[in-house]
Structures are given as structure tokens and as C-alpha cells.
Design a protein around this motif. Sequence first.
Motif, PDB file in Angstrom:
ATOM      1  N   ASN A  91       2.938   7.978 -13.795  1.00  0.00           N
ATOM      2  CA  ASN A  91       2.206   8.033 -15.067  1.00  0.00           C
ATOM      3  C   ASN A  91       2.162   9.448 -15.633  1.00  0.00           C
ATOM      4  O   ASN A  91       2.275   9.642 -16.847  1.00  0.00           O
ATOM      5  CB  ASN A  91       0.793   7.471 -14.907  1.00  0.00           C
ATOM      6  N   GLY A  98       0.777  -1.233   0.000  1.00  0.00           N
ATOM      7  CA  GLY A  98       0.000   0.000   0.000  1.00  0.00           C
ATOM      8  C   GLY A  98       0.804   1.277   0.000  1.00  0.00           C
ATOM      9  O   GLY A  98       0.245   2.366  -0.031  1.00  0.00           O
ATOM     10  N   SER A 139       0.626   4.045  -2.556  1.00  0.00           N
ATOM     11  CA  SER A 139       0.990   3.464  -3.853  1.00  0.00           C
ATOM     12  C   SER A 139       0.190   4.041  -5.014  1.00  0.00           C
ATOM     13  O   SER A 139       0.737   4.272  -6.094  1.00  0.00           O
ATOM     14  CB  SER A 139       0.837   1.946  -3.814  1.00  0.00           C
ATOM     15  N   LYS A 140      -1.080   4.294  -4.814  1.00  0.00           N
ATOM     16  CA  LYS A 140      -1.904   4.853  -5.894  1.00  0.00           C
ATOM     17  C   LYS A 140      -1.430   6.253  -6.274  1.00  0.00           C
ATOM     18  O   LYS A 140      -1.406   6.611  -7.451  1.00  0.00           O
ATOM     19  CB  LYS A 140      -3.379   4.890  -5.489  1.00  0.00           C
ATOM     20  N   GLU A 141      -1.033   7.054  -5.292  1.00  0.00           N
ATOM     21  CA  GLU A 141      -0.535   8.397  -5.588  1.00  0.00           C
ATOM     22  C   GLU A 141       0.808   8.334  -6.306  1.00  0.00           C
ATOM     23  O   GLU A 141       1.068   9.102  -7.229  1.00  0.00           O
ATOM     24  CB  GLU A 141      -0.430   9.217  -4.309  1.00  0.00           C
ATOM     25  N   ALA A 192       1.911   5.888  -8.220  1.00  0.00           N
ATOM     26  CA  ALA A 192       1.641   5.415  -9.579  1.00  0.00           C
ATOM     27  C   ALA A 192       1.098   6.553 -10.446  1.00  0.00           C
ATOM     28  O   ALA A 192       1.479   6.696 -11.614  1.00  0.00           O
ATOM     29  CB  ALA A 192       0.664   4.247  -9.550  1.00  0.00           C
ATOM     30  N   ALA A 193       0.238   7.391  -9.893  1.00  0.00           N
ATOM     31  CA  ALA A 193      -0.303   8.526 -10.642  1.00  0.00           C
ATOM     32  C   ALA A 193       0.806   9.514 -10.998  1.00  0.00           C
ATOM     33  O   ALA A 193       0.843  10.038 -12.118  1.00  0.00           O
ATOM     34  CB  ALA A 193      -1.403   9.218  -9.842  1.00  0.00           C
TER      35      ALA A 193
END
Length: 60
Positions: A54, A27, A46-48, A50-51
Motif C-alpha cells: 500500500n 498469515g 501478511s499485515k506488514e 500489505a502495508a
Amino acid sequence: MYSSLEFRKSSYSPNESACVEIADVPGTSAVRDTENRHLGYLTFPSKEWAAAVNAVRLQA
């Protein structure tokens, strides 16, 4: 802080003196500067992370 992280060099870092290292924790992504490891690291959900990665890819 996490006691033992396994950092790896970013594949986008051009050379040994200008690179970023990443370690994955469930996470979370930990990021540090290779030249300044002694300063520690920053953590991001992790989502931030990855954003952010990208977004940089889209700018290249």
C-alpha cells in the motif's frame, strides 16, 4: 521454510526479467526475485506485506 509454495508473478512487475513473485501462506507472504529463485525467498507477516504494498501504491 515451507516445502511447497505456489508463487505467482506480481501484477506490478513490468516484464519477465524484472519481477517479484509472491506466495501466500496463512498469515505470511513469501517474496522472491524471479531472476534469482535459487537464492530462496523472504517471508513477512501478511499485515506488514500489505502495508508495504500500500505504501508503494501511494508513491506511484
